[in-house]
Motif scaffolding. Structure first.
Motif, PDB file in Angstrom:
ATOM      1  N   SER A  62    -126.417 109.430  -2.740  1.00  0.00           N
ATOM      2  CA  SER A  62    -126.574 108.639  -3.960  1.00  0.00           C
ATOM      3  C   SER A  62    -127.692 107.604  -3.823  1.00  0.00           C
ATOM      4  O   SER A  62    -128.031 107.174  -2.718  1.00  0.00           O
ATOM      5  N   GLU A  64    -127.376 104.607  -4.804  1.00  0.00           N
ATOM      6  CA  GLU A  64    -126.700 103.400  -4.316  1.00  0.00           C
ATOM      7  C   GLU A  64    -126.651 103.374  -2.786  1.00  0.00           C
ATOM      8  O   GLU A  64    -126.893 102.341  -2.164  1.00  0.00           O
ATOM      9  N   GLU A  65    -126.368 104.515  -2.177  1.00  0.00           N
ATOM     10  CA  GLU A  65    -126.326 104.566  -0.716  1.00  0.00           C
ATOM     11  C   GLU A  65    -127.706 104.308  -0.113  1.00  0.00           C
ATOM     12  O   GLU A  65    -127.839 103.616   0.896  1.00  0.00           O
ATOM     13  N   ASN A  67    -130.118 102.489  -1.454  1.00  0.00           N
ATOM     14  CA  ASN A  67    -130.474 101.080  -1.623  1.00  0.00           C
ATOM     15  C   ASN A  67    -129.567 100.142  -0.837  1.00  0.00           C
ATOM     16  O   ASN A  67    -129.969  99.034  -0.506  1.00  0.00           O
ATOM     17  N   THR A  68    -128.367 100.581  -0.497  1.00  0.00           N
ATOM     18  CA  THR A  68    -127.479  99.759   0.339  1.00  0.00           C
ATOM     19  C   THR A  68    -127.910  99.816   1.797  1.00  0.00           C
ATOM     20  O   THR A  68    -128.008  98.791   2.470  1.00  0.00           O
TER      21      THR A  68
END
Length: 103
Positions: A62, A64-65, A67-68
């Motif tokens: 993802s 999100e993963e 960017n995290t």
């Protein structure tokens, strides 16, 4: 005939084994949102202004993963990030253990 079936099935399993071992992949086109350089890890970036993002359906990763965790993008001269904030970046993000790498 039975042995031939086993050979065909065995060959298919061997051919598919790299795909079965993947941990996460996604293709993308974006701009670098932030970057962070450290001698121990190299250059990590986050993505912004994402124009294209396609996660592998069999091995999803993802945005999100990415960017995290940050995406390792490589360095120039061993001590400079290969990308600046706002630069276009594209390719395939691949998860390898705890690391996400641009290929």
């Amino acid at each position: 005939m039975k042995n031939l079936s086993f050979l065909i099935i065995g060959g298919l399993l061997v051919a598919l084994s790299p795909a079965l071992a993947c941990e996460g992949e996604a293709q993308f086109i974006a701009k670098v949102g932030s970057r962070n350089f450290s001698l121990s890890q190299g250059c990590k970036v986050t993505l912004a202004e994402v124009r294209y993002f396609s996660s592998n359906p069999f091995c999803p990763l993802s945005l999100e993963e990415i960017n995290t965790s940050g995406l390792l993008v490589g360095t120039l001269n061993g001590h400079e990030c290969a990308y600046d904030i706002g630069d276009d970046v594209s390719g395939v993000a691949v998860k390898q253990g705890a690391r996400l790498i641009l290929e």
